[in-house]
Design a protein around this motif. Structure first.
Motif, mmCIF file in Angstrom:
data_model
loop_
_atom_site.group_PDB
_atom_site.id
_atom_site.type_symbol
_atom_site.label_atom_id
_atom_site.label_comp_id
_atom_site.label_asym_id
_atom_site.label_seq_id
_atom_site.Cartn_x
_atom_site.Cartn_y
_atom_site.Cartn_z
ATOM 1 N N GLY A 1 42.327 42.528 39.656
ATOM 2 C CA GLY A 1 43.299 43.599 39.876
ATOM 3 C C GLY A 1 43.247 44.109 41.302
ATOM 4 N N LEU A 2 42.019 44.293 41.790
ATOM 5 C CA LEU A 2 41.846 44.749 43.181
ATOM 6 C C LEU A 2 42.376 43.706 44.164
ATOM 7 N N GLU A 3 42.200 42.433 43.816
ATOM 8 C CA GLU A 3 42.680 41.358 44.699
ATOM 9 C C GLU A 3 44.205 41.406 44.834
ATOM 10 N N ILE A 4 44.889 41.650 43.697
ATOM 11 C CA ILE A 4 46.359 41.753 43.733
ATOM 12 C C ILE A 4 46.770 42.932 44.612
ATOM 13 N N LEU A 5 46.127 44.108 44.399
ATOM 14 C CA LEU A 5 46.459 45.288 45.215
ATOM 15 C C LEU A 5 46.220 45.013 46.697
ATOM 16 N N SER A 6 45.125 44.332 47.005
ATOM 17 C CA SER A 6 44.802 44.070 48.416
ATOM 18 C C SER A 6 45.860 43.176 49.067
ATOM 19 N N LEU A 7 46.380 42.219 48.280
ATOM 20 C CA LEU A 7 47.414 41.335 48.830
ATOM 21 C C LEU A 7 48.725 42.094 49.047
ATOM 22 N N PHE A 8 49.046 43.010 48.123
ATOM 23 C CA PHE A 8 50.271 43.797 48.287
ATOM 24 C C PHE A 8 50.204 44.689 49.535
ATOM 25 N N VAL A 9 49.075 45.347 49.722
ATOM 26 C CA VAL A 9 48.988 46.317 50.829
ATOM 27 C C VAL A 9 48.406 45.704 52.109
ATOM 28 N N ASN A 10 48.163 44.360 52.033
ATOM 29 C CA ASN A 10 47.691 43.632 53.215
ATOM 30 C C ASN A 10 46.391 44.215 53.773
ATOM 31 N N ALA B 1 37.462 44.842 50.297
ATOM 32 C CA ALA B 1 36.363 45.786 50.581
ATOM 33 C C ALA B 1 36.875 47.057 51.246
ATOM 34 N N ASP B 2 38.057 46.954 51.907
ATOM 35 C CA ASP B 2 38.588 48.116 52.632
ATOM 36 C C ASP B 2 39.481 49.009 51.779
ATOM 37 N N LEU B 3 39.710 48.623 50.534
ATOM 38 C CA LEU B 3 40.578 49.434 49.667
ATOM 39 C C LEU B 3 39.953 50.791 49.416
ATOM 40 N N PRO B 4 40.763 51.868 49.344
ATOM 41 C CA PRO B 4 40.209 53.200 49.094
ATOM 42 C C PRO B 4 39.662 53.327 47.671
ATOM 43 N N GLU B 5 38.924 54.383 47.434
ATOM 44 C CA GLU B 5 38.326 54.634 46.120
ATOM 45 C C GLU B 5 39.362 54.673 45.005
ATOM 46 N N GLN B 6 40.537 55.254 45.316
ATOM 47 C CA GLN B 6 41.575 55.429 44.294
ATOM 48 C C GLN B 6 42.014 54.095 43.685
ATOM 49 N N ALA B 7 41.854 53.001 44.467
ATOM 50 C CA ALA B 7 42.283 51.684 43.980
ATOM 51 C C ALA B 7 41.575 51.338 42.674
ATOM 52 N N HIS B 8 40.271 51.638 42.589
ATOM 53 C CA HIS B 8 39.498 51.322 41.387
ATOM 54 C C HIS B 8 40.016 52.107 40.184
#
Length: 1206
Positions: free
Chosen positions: A291-300, A304-311
């Protein structure tokens, strides 16, 4: 990059930069792994379209061969075929280990196979799920080339479709297991009509060169059979992928020895099909990391750099890939709103769509609510307008341009915003776009905007009426197909009943729609909106629905028949006839040809009562023992009980979890038994509907059930797809006997009236009789043999005997097979009657207790009640095709023989019949002034009957074999006959003088009278002879052909004659020369008929392939090849041999007989009209001297007297 590829790109750089839109092309290149998301952003940052294209090409020039190939494929997919053609010459040759190139690890072979099979591409944001992909591939390898089912199941939005597509992106899998290719079919939630359309499209895709048939299958059973043949012969060892299957019954259409991969939300859908089955369960959601991988691809961003809210967002989305994608798309546009979107999800400020469902509706609803709320205020209402779109329907841009009164570009800009938010999906179709909603999004919108739906539909209709005139929609218009498919739906949903009735009761609309999409969808609409249409006029609704049902086999074919001509064949009281007559009269004034069937009112409709108690196919219907009630069951899973006299409903029971295949009353009428696809047999109280007993010993679906006729000791028999029959005692919980002997599914069973025998019929084509006491087989009838002996096409014939029923005395047994009902005499095993009325397959036949009537039920959703006497009388006594016709002033007199050899004279206009005499008549003719008739017999006798006083004259000299043809001379004093004994007899019946013409070595095919007491005859021996009928001597002997001479015609100027032969040639002869003037070659089948024009300048010839050729008599040149009469598999009313031809007096028109009647323009060789008879195989057409009246008889024994409409 190769120098050649690089030079090609540089050479055409200017054209590419000028024309391409980069966004969709980059999507393809990212999914192929040759372009990064950061490179995409760099291109998007350029201010103009031209500069964006220039930046993309600049990047490609710095990359390798795979980037060039990916760019080329993207151009092709996005409709830039001209630009792709410019780059084709520069395509580099890719070589790598195992045949793989590095474009995503996928070979060009795999890309080609999947593209041709319609397999969807990877989504732009794609995350691999290797463990699941490997699991699917392992199961596919397990099929090992054998038929079977691999099922991917899981909740909505869990990525099943992407997984199925990814599993087949494997070179070795395709090469080893599925060298025949992969074929993707999106199923979705379907009714029978929708499934038929899916099957028709699939068959058309698989048979693009139309090797197997030039028409689409007309029902699901036929489509299933066509698919089986195509997969077996044309696409062996190929994989069928069925995406999003909802219902078990859908799979039965594909249960025909195929290898199938399917995605579904219901693990049990394959329970009703045969063969090995493998299941892969997709976990309800993505893991946290995916799930985090999909979000990371969307927001480029890096994971590891995704904010806490992503989880927390992944947790609230419950792992649904669809929901994560929706939130990801929002965050891509508003990267600072992580807290806001998380808060919206946590606060659940939205309305649940449904209280309980198999879908993860809660999270999806949350995500969509937020997505909609985040739309700009000025476009929110446009998204609301999409509430009226149906599931799985792709809408062209033009439809929304009309709805919103906007230019195409404005509409595309708004819709692109919806697409970017994952609120809408888009496909490219050439240079235009098609938009569609996910079915869950449709559910969300319809629930959210429920109170506005009627007004929204009304807006759609109002806008349509502003922009389009109803019958001027051209097939080449982008939005044409949408309006034909959904205009009635929008009118019904808008509560616009008046407009809906005007639309559906219009012959113009029916013509326009059926010509484009066939009749199935229209028939479905008549059923769907019947409650509205009946409000205006139930009779008119019945007229149109019956017209469509009974002509569906014609309306679904190419070339499309003239619907006005079909309408003219309806009864004069019908609204269809009234509209057709009105249109025909207008078109006749403009030179169009139409025909009135003068004697049609004498063709009786044998059905007594037709009811539609079910909302889907009716599989069975039966009488109660007292004959007062009828029970029926069908595909809608219900048992219905209604009054036999009026059709009034008495009981409705939701009987089984799946389709109910059969029902039966007990002898005392206390119980009704039902059996189903769910493998269960149930016993019900027939008055209260209470469940009494359940049996479940069969291992496959139970197809039939029947009680014994003695109520003292009730036994129940059942038959199943497990090939077994079982006997049950209602006092015991277990089966009493099992009978085996059938080699395929047992479709039906019936006890004899004395309960000593049990009849069963099967998909193996047989009817078997069993001894009830011993459970042993007593007799077997091969019903399939009857069809093999008939005149129907033999190719790939599979005869499934559907049903059987005993008459009260046990002397007759009725069976249903294909679309026919056949009655058999049990002692002689001879067929004594058949009746036709149902359009589609007949599932069930049953006599009433007293045998006076019987029921039939069919896929056409009708139950018909027939009168046994009427049917037996009507079907047992029919006209033979050997008739003679005299046209006298305004009268048409027809001399005919029926199949019990009675002579009758029929007034063609009034239908009045005079029965003359009973004799073994083989042929007959009328004298020119209707004073006498002559007839020949099987025993060779020739007789003449005088009309005035019924005097009978008999020739002293008779033929030695059956008399085949007989004719009076013009003065009526002499009768000439020919026979199978190779002779021709000339009998002056007044002077009783006989002359015998003997010289032919084989049967005389026919003869023609010439002037001056001369006669022309032709024979199976290949010769044509000219006789003097006074002296009996041969004056000319022409050796015309090495094979049978099938027909001759004499030119009106009496100088020439034609000969047509089984050697596939025709010849033109002069009476003065023994060698032909011209030999006419080119026919590919036996030349069966020929005819001169009235001015003797033209000759028409017809052959067994349905071709008609028109020749110049003076030089033997071919002037026209008339369009062939196509032979279509399984269609009884379509053409075959051309058997007769006749020119009009002015030589400008030609009429031909074959499988039906056809009129031609001689100058152009084009068809001007076609008249479809109920039967087929017309032998001859009798034409009046003024070319305005036509008489023929079809192979069902129906007489047609047709007159040109003036």
């Amino acid at each position: 990059m190769d120098a050649k590829a690089r030079n090609c790109l540089l050479q055409h750089r200017e054209a590419l930069e000028r024309d391409i839109k980069t966004s969709y092309i980059m999507d393809h290149m990212i999914s192929n792994g040759v372009l990064t998301v950061s490179e995409e952003e760099k291109v998007k940052n350029e201010p103009t379209q031209y500069q964006r294209a220039a930046m993309l090409i600049k990047m490609i020039l710095k990359k390798d061969n795979y980037a060039y190939i990916s760019f080329y494929n993207a151009l092709l997919h996005e409709g830039y075929k001209d630009l792709a053609a410019l780059l084709h010459g520069g395509l580099p040759v890719v070589s790598s280990s195992n045949g793989k190139d590095s474009v995503g690890g996928i070979t060009s072979y795999v890309r080609t196979v999947l593209c041709e099979g319609g397999v969807p591409q990877r989504p732009v944001v794609f995350v691999t799920r290797k463990k699941l992909v490997n699991a699917v591939q392992q199961k596919l390898f397990k099929l090992n080339g054998e038929p079977g089912w691999v099922t991917i199941y899981g909740m909505a939005g869990c990525g099943k479709s992407v997984l199925a597509a990814e599993a087949v992106r494997d070179h070795s899998l395709l090469e080893v297991c599925f060298p025949g290719g992969v074929h993707w079919v999106s199923i979705g939630k379907q009714d029978k009509s929708g499934l038929l359309m899916k099957l028709q499209n699939l068959c058309a895709r698989l048979d693009q060169d139309e090797n197997f048939s030039q028409r689409l299958p007309l029902n699901i059973e036929e489509a299933k059979d066509r698919l089986r043949i195509l997969m077996l012969r044309k696409h062996p060892r190929s994989l069928l992928i069925l995406d999003d299957v909802w219902d078990p019954w859908v799979l039965k259409a594909f249960d025909n020895q195929c290898q199938i991969l399917l995605t579904t939300r219901d693990k049990s859908v394959t329970d009703s099909v045969m063969g090995p089955k493998y299941v892969i369960s997709v976990e309800s959601g993505l893991g946290k990391e995916k799930g985090l991988e999909i979000l990371s691809l969307f927001v480029n961003m890096k994971k590891a750099d995704l904010p806490e809210q992503a989880h927390s967002i992944i947790k609230e989305c419950k792992g649904s890939p669809l929901v994560v994608s929706l939130i990801g798309a929002l965050l891509r546009d508003f990267p600072n709103r992580w807290d806001y979107y998380l808060r919206q999800l946590q606060n659940k400020q939205f309305k649940r769509i449904r209280k309980s469902s198999f879908y993860d509706y809660e999270a999806l609803d949350e995500a969509m609510s937020i997505s909609v709320e985040m739309l700009r205020e000025d476009i929110k209402d446009y998204y609301t307008d999409l509430s009226i779109l149906q599931k799985d329907v792709k809408v062209p841009t033009k439809v929304l341009c009309i709805l919103w009164d906007m230019e195409t570009e404005e509409v595309e800009d708004i819709l692109q915003e919806f697409v970017n938010k994952s609120l809408l999906f888009c496909d490219r179709n050439g240079k235009s776009f098609l938009y569609y909603l996910h079915d869950l999004q449709v559910d969300f919108l319809t629930e959210k905007n429920r109170n506005q739906l009627q007004d929204l539909h009304k807006k759609m209709i109002t806008q349509f009426q502003r922009h389009h005139r109803l019958y001027t929609l051209a097939p080449d218009q982008e939005d044409c197909m949408y309006w034909y498919n959904f205009l009635a739906y929008h009118m019904a949903s808008a509560n616009m009943h008046k407009e809906l009735c005007a639309l559906m009761f219009s012959l113009d609309w029916i013509k326009a729609k059926t010509e484009l999409v066939g009749p199935a969808h229209l028939i479905h609409e008549f059923v769907e909106y019947r409650h509205i249409l009946d409000e205006k006029d139930g009779t008119v609704c019945e007229n149109f629905q019956e017209f469509l049902s009974l002509n569906g086999h014609l309306l679904g074919r190419q070339p499309f028949p003239n619907i006005v001509q079909l309408g003219l064949c309806e009864l004069e009281t019908s609204e269809v006839y009234r509209q057709a007559k009105l249109q025909a009269k207008q078109e006749v004034d403009n030179g169009m040809l139409y025909l009135e069937w003068i004697n049609k009112k004498n063709i009786k409709n044998l059905s007594r009562l037709v009811v539609r108690p079910h909302t889907d196919a009716v599989y069975h219907a039966c009488f109660s023992e007292d004959g007062q009630r009828i029970a029926s069951c069908g595909a809608d899973k219900t048992l219905q009980v209604f009054k036999a006299e009026t059709g009034e409903k008495l009981l409705e029971i939701k009987a089984h979890e799946d389709e109910v295949l059969c029902c039966a009353f007990s002898a005392d009428d206390r119980f009704i038994a039902t059996c189903s696809v769910d493998k269960k047999v149930k016993i019900w109280n027939s008055m209260t509907g209470e469940l009494v007993q359940t049996y479940d010993e069969h291992s496959e679906q139970v197809n039939c059930c029947h009680f014994t006729n003695n109520s003292n000791h009730l036994l129940l028999a059942t038959g199943s797809s497990d090939y077994f029959l079982k006997l049950w005692d209602l006092n015991q919980k277990e089966c009493r006997n099992t009978m085996f002997g059938h080699t395929n599914s047992v479709n039906h069973c019936r006890f004899s009236p004395d309960d000593k025998l049990l009849a069963s019929c099967s998909a193996d084509g047989t009817l078997k009789l069993w001894d009830v006491k011993s459970a042993n087989e007593r007799k077997s009838i091969n019903v399939k043999q009857f069809f093999l002996n008939s005149e129907e096409p033999q190719e790939d014939m599979e005869v499934m005997v559907k049903c059987c029923s005993w008459s009260a005395d046990g002397a007759s047994l009725m069976v249903a097979a294909k679309n026919k009902v056949l009655l058999w005499n049990m002692d002689s095993c001879l067929k004594v009657a058949d009746c036709r009325g149902h359009l589609s397959w007949v599932h069930c036949v049953m006599f009433s207790p007293d045998g006076s009537s019987f029921l039939t039920s069919s896929d056409d959703e009708t139950i018909r009640l027939w009168e046994t006497k009427k049917v037996c009388k009507n079907s047992a006594i029919v006209l033979k095709q050997e008739i003679d016709v005299v046209f006298q002033e305004n009268e048409v007199m027809v001399l005919a023989v029926d199949n019990i050899r009675r002579l009758q004279v029929i007034n063609g206009k009034t239908g009045h019949i005079d029965y003359l005499t009973e004799a073994q008549v083989s042929c007959c003719c009328l004298s020119p002034h209707l004073q006498y008739l002559a007839f020949g017999s099987d025993d060779g006798a020739i007789q003449i009957l005088e009309f005035l006083n019924n005097r009978l004259f008999q020739s002293k000299i008779r033929h030695k074999n059956t008399v085949r043809h007989i004719q009076f001379t013009t003065d009526g004093k002499t009768v000439i006959s020919s026979s199978d004994d190779s002779t021709i007899q000339v009998w002056n019946w007044q002077s009783e003088e006989n002359v015998s013409l003997q010289a032919h070595r084989e049967t005389v095919k026919d003869f023609r009278l010439l002037k001056n007491s001369r006669l022309l005859s032709w024979s199976f021996d290949g010769t044509v002879k000219v006789w003097n009928i006074i002296t009996g001597r041969i004056e000319k002997d022409f050796v015309c052909h090495q094979d049978t001479v099938l027909s001759c015609d004499v030119s009106p100027d009496a100088t020439k004659f034609s000969s047509a032969s089984a050697d596939k040639t025709a010849k033109i002869w002069s009476f003065e020369l023994l060698s032909p003037l011209h030999e006419l070659r080119g026919h590919k089948g036996c030349v069966r008929c020929s005819a001169f024009s009235v001015d003797s300048t033209l000759l028409a010839t017809g052959d067994d392939n349905g071709e008609i050729r028109i020749w110049n008599v003076s030089n033997g040149e071919l002037l026209h090849l008339c369009a062939s009469i196509l032979v279509e598999e399984g269609a009884a009313t379509h053409g075959g041999w051309v058997t007769d031809l006749c020119f009009s007096p002015d030589s400008k028109m030609l009429v031909s007989a074959g499988g039906y009647l056809k009129w031609w323009n001689v100058d152009t060789g084009e068809s001007t009209q076609t008249f479809y008879t109920n039967g087929t195989n017309l032998k001859k057409i009798h034409v009046s001297p003024d070319f305005k009246t036509y008489v023929t008889v079809d192979n069902l024994g129906i007489l047609y007297v047709l007159k040109i409409l003036e």
